[in-house]
Write an enzyme that holds these catalytic residues in place. Structure first.
Site, PDB file in Angstrom:
ATOM      1  CB  CYS A 189     -14.633 -77.192  30.607  1.00 12.47           C
ATOM      2  SG  CYS A 189     -15.534 -76.101  29.724  1.00 12.47           S
ATOM      3  CG  HIS A 190     -13.468 -81.852  26.109  1.00 11.58           C
ATOM      4  ND1 HIS A 190     -14.227 -82.356  27.218  1.00 11.58           N
ATOM      5  CD2 HIS A 190     -13.997 -82.622  25.039  1.00 11.58           C
ATOM      6  CE1 HIS A 190     -14.760 -83.726  26.923  1.00 11.58           C
ATOM      7  NE2 HIS A 190     -14.658 -83.806  25.855  1.00 11.58           N
ATOM      8  NE  ARG A 191     -19.653 -83.550  26.768  1.00 16.18           N
ATOM      9  CZ  ARG A 191     -19.991 -84.600  25.779  1.00 16.18           C
ATOM     10  NH1 ARG A 191     -20.205 -84.429  24.503  1.00 16.18           N
ATOM     11  NH2 ARG A 191     -20.090 -85.761  26.241  1.00 16.18           N
TER      12      ARG A 191
END
Length: 376
Positions: A208-210
């Site tokens: 999860c990085h956006r």
């Protein structure tokens, strides 16, 4: 021998390069240019080491700043390198700022551009990668699509005559490295504080990085709360972009962490079901995908790899990036909301392994053939 300048800058491009360059260098002289967009060891150097990618001929060291600042600096530096090298073609992958900057620099120097992974569309210019994709496709002389859907977008936009279907080099890479990862190679990981962590027998795998999912405490907390409710631990390699926020949230929760090895300080940290680890290399990620119960991600690459491996996937995003994966509940969209994520994870998927929208695992050969024919 004709010369190809290949520009890369980010983790997904290193993976594609690892399989394409191996074939391309049989026919061409390749000059490799790394913009530096992903610059630290865990996001860049480890890939060159573990995937056997040749060291870059140029490393421009450009990272950070706004999209405009980064792209502008890349454009100026890449123009200098391309003038010096005078290649017969520029090769770019994907949809990063490095991709668009390189394509603009080349086309203004009258160097033909080949874009691998052309034609992907989300339908929103609010997404910066969408802008990069569209601009790069429309200045490219050769657009190489991974899927029929992407090829149809290129035809609809009036550039079908310079477009070809080659399949997805990510599929090539996943098949190649899945056969070469040893079962016990990654049974111990490193947590974000540097301590060792044993991989549990059963686990979920999350990335999860956006910015859309990590720009507020509320969104990331909802995602981590969903992970906390699952029936097995969750392995979460944390991107440098949101490591600080994730670490602060787990400290604030004060949960007991069950998976630490000889790290007493970790016992007071949480979330209690989520293992926050340092970013992992590609081979380790392949290992995790192939062994996870299910995948939770906001990555375009990882949702494809989940599909390749026949692992159910929930993508925390509001638009379909790879619609080919979203059949029979194999991959489902979810909001950054605990209940929505958990509801989607309960769906029972069906994988039809005769359905192969990403090609046959030989896209590197087809990409090289397309370039050879263009330059003949």
């Amino acid at each position: 021998m004709k010369k190809i300048c290949t520009v890369i800058g980010a983790r997904p491009q290193f993976i594609k390069l690892s399989v394409v360059s191996r074939v391309l260098r049989r026919e061409f002289q390749e000059v490799l240019i790394h913009t530096g967009q992903h610059y630290d060891y865990n996001m860049s150097g480890v890939f060159f080491q573990e995937l056997g990618i040749p060291e870059p001929d140029y490393n421009l060291g450009i990272s950070g700043g706004s999209h405009g600042q980064m792209t502008g600096r890349m454009l100026a530096e890449l123009e200098n390198v391309l003038q010096r090298e005078a290649p017969d073609m520029l090769l770019v992958f994907g949809d990063t700022n490095s991709t668009m900057a390189a394509a603009l620099a080349a086309v203004k120097l009258h160097i033909p551009v080949c874009h691998v992974e052309a034609g992907n569309r989300m339908g929103s210019l609010e997404n910066p990668e969408e802008v990069n994709r569209i601009v790069t496709d429309h200045v490219s002389s050769l657009c190489l699509a991974c899927t029929n859907t992407a090829l149809e977008f290129l035809e609809r936009e009036g550039i079908g005559e310079r477009s070809r279907l080659t399949g997805d080099p990510m599929y090539d890479a996943f098949l190649y490295y899945s056969e070469r990862v040893e079962d016990q190679e990654y049974m111990e990981l490193e947590d974000i504080d540097g301590g060792p962590v044993r991989l549990p027998n059963e686990f979920y795998y999350m990335t999860c990085h956006r910015q859309e999912n990590t720009d507020t405490d509320e969104k990331l907390d909802q995602i981590l709360q969903a992970m906390d409710a699952l029936d097995a631990p969750v392995v979460y390699p944390v991107h440098p972009r949101n490591c600080g926020r994730a670490d602060r949230l787990r400290l604030e929760k004060g949960y007991r962490h069950p998976l630490s090895v000889d790290r007493p300080s970790q016992l007071e940290k949480g979330y209690r079901n989520t293992l926050l680890v340092a970013p992992v290399g590609y081979r380790c990620s392949v290992f995790l995908v192939n062994r996870a119960k299910k995948i939770i991600t906001d990555s375009g690459g990882l949702q494809r790899e989940a599909f390749f491996a026949g692992r159910p996937c929930v993508t925390v995003f509001d638009r379909a990036i790879w619609p080919e994966t979203m059949v029979n509940h194999c991959n489902q969209l979810a909001r950054p909301n605990k209940e929505d994520i958990l509801s989607k994870l309960e769906a029972v998927p069906f994988f039809d392994f005769k359905y192969r929208p990403f090609g046959d695992g030989h896209s590197a050969e087809k990409i090289t053939e397309a370039i050879t024919n263009f330059l003949a």
